[in-house]
Write a protein that holds these residues in place. Sequence first.
Motif, PDB file in Angstrom:
ATOM      1  N   ALA A  31     -22.474 -16.556  13.359  1.00 27.77           N
ATOM      2  CA  ALA A  31     -23.177 -15.361  13.810  1.00 27.77           C
ATOM      3  C   ALA A  31     -23.313 -14.382  12.655  1.00 27.77           C
ATOM      4  N   GLU A  32     -24.387 -13.628  12.684  1.00 27.25           N
ATOM      5  CA  GLU A  32     -24.690 -12.663  11.626  1.00 27.25           C
ATOM      6  C   GLU A  32     -24.813 -11.278  12.251  1.00 27.25           C
ATOM      7  N   ARG A  33     -24.217 -10.283  11.598  1.00 25.29           N
ATOM      8  CA  ARG A  33     -24.347  -8.893  12.073  1.00 25.29           C
ATOM      9  C   ARG A  33     -25.268  -8.142  11.126  1.00 25.29           C
ATOM     10  N   ARG A  34     -26.198  -7.395  11.704  1.00 21.55           N
ATOM     11  CA  ARG A  34     -27.146  -6.616  10.909  1.00 21.55           C
ATOM     12  C   ARG A  34     -27.268  -5.208  11.467  1.00 21.55           C
ATOM     13  N   THR A  35     -27.363  -4.242  10.575  1.00 16.59           N
ATOM     14  CA  THR A  35     -27.686  -2.877  10.986  1.00 16.59           C
ATOM     15  C   THR A  35     -29.200  -2.763  10.962  1.00 16.59           C
ATOM     16  N   VAL A  36     -29.782  -2.457  12.107  1.00 22.90           N
ATOM     17  CA  VAL A  36     -31.238  -2.408  12.253  1.00 22.90           C
ATOM     18  C   VAL A  36     -31.621  -1.163  13.045  1.00 22.90           C
ATOM     19  N   THR A  37     -32.903  -0.852  13.033  1.00 16.78           N
ATOM     20  CA  THR A  37     -33.442   0.196  13.895  1.00 16.78           C
ATOM     21  C   THR A  37     -34.325  -0.469  14.936  1.00 16.78           C
ATOM     22  N   ILE A  38     -33.961  -0.311  16.210  1.00 17.25           N
ATOM     23  CA  ILE A  38     -34.764  -0.873  17.292  1.00 17.25           C
ATOM     24  C   ILE A  38     -35.994   0.013  17.483  1.00 17.25           C
ATOM     25  N   VAL A  39     -37.161  -0.621  17.445  1.00 23.00           N
ATOM     26  CA  VAL A  39     -38.406   0.134  17.616  1.00 23.00           C
ATOM     27  C   VAL A  39     -39.120  -0.229  18.908  1.00 23.00           C
ATOM     28  N   GLY A  40     -38.691  -1.300  19.578  1.00 22.99           N
ATOM     29  CA  GLY A  40     -39.298  -1.672  20.843  1.00 22.99           C
ATOM     30  C   GLY A  40     -38.493  -2.732  21.568  1.00 22.99           C
ATOM     31  N   VAL A  41     -38.470  -2.635  22.897  1.00 20.74           N
ATOM     32  CA  VAL A  41     -37.798  -3.617  23.741  1.00 20.74           C
ATOM     33  C   VAL A  41     -38.768  -3.988  24.855  1.00 20.74           C
ATOM     34  N   GLN A  42     -39.069  -5.277  24.964  1.00 25.04           N
ATOM     35  CA  GLN A  42     -40.035  -5.750  25.954  1.00 25.04           C
ATOM     36  C   GLN A  42     -39.377  -6.775  26.869  1.00 25.04           C
ATOM     37  N   GLY A  79     -32.869   3.232  18.510  1.00 26.45           N
ATOM     38  CA  GLY A  79     -32.666   3.733  17.155  1.00 26.45           C
ATOM     39  C   GLY A  79     -31.785   2.787  16.364  1.00 26.45           C
ATOM     40  N   GLU A  80     -30.963   3.312  15.477  1.00 26.72           N
ATOM     41  CA  GLU A  80     -30.157   2.471  14.589  1.00 26.72           C
ATOM     42  C   GLU A  80     -28.924   1.921  15.315  1.00 26.72           C
ATOM     43  N   VAL A  81     -28.767   0.608  15.266  1.00 27.93           N
ATOM     44  CA  VAL A  81     -27.651  -0.087  15.913  1.00 27.93           C
ATOM     45  C   VAL A  81     -27.219  -1.268  15.043  1.00 27.93           C
ATOM     46  N   ILE A  82     -26.144  -1.909  15.451  1.00 31.55           N
ATOM     47  CA  ILE A  82     -25.723  -3.164  14.826  1.00 31.55           C
ATOM     48  C   ILE A  82     -25.942  -4.266  15.852  1.00 31.55           C
ATOM     49  N   VAL A  83     -26.724  -5.284  15.474  1.00 27.88           N
ATOM     50  CA  VAL A  83     -26.943  -6.424  16.356  1.00 27.88           C
ATOM     51  C   VAL A  83     -26.192  -7.631  15.814  1.00 27.88           C
ATOM     52  N   THR A  84     -25.704  -8.457  16.718  1.00 24.98           N
ATOM     53  CA  THR A  84     -25.096  -9.734  16.360  1.00 24.98           C
ATOM     54  C   THR A  84     -26.090 -10.809  16.750  1.00 24.98           C
TER      55      THR A  84
END
Length: 81
Positions: free
Chosen positions: A3-14, A54-59
Amino acid sequence: MAAERRTVTIVGVQYMSSNKDGNPRFRVTTNQGTWTTAPGASVGRAIENSEYQGEVIVTIDGGNIVGVSTVDGTITAGRQS
């Protein structure tokens, strides 16, 4: 593949669909790419919540989001590793 963890900014959820058990799946668009939430994962129910905008960490595991957390780690859903 681990698994990989990344700090990203969520811009849309569908919303995509629900599995036979009623667990929703979502397509999540970020500043680093687009992934879907894993089928049957608890992150599917949580990813729409305002604390994850906004900015979160996703796995990411196997090309799917299996966990999400706020950047400070105080609020989490799903797997974190």
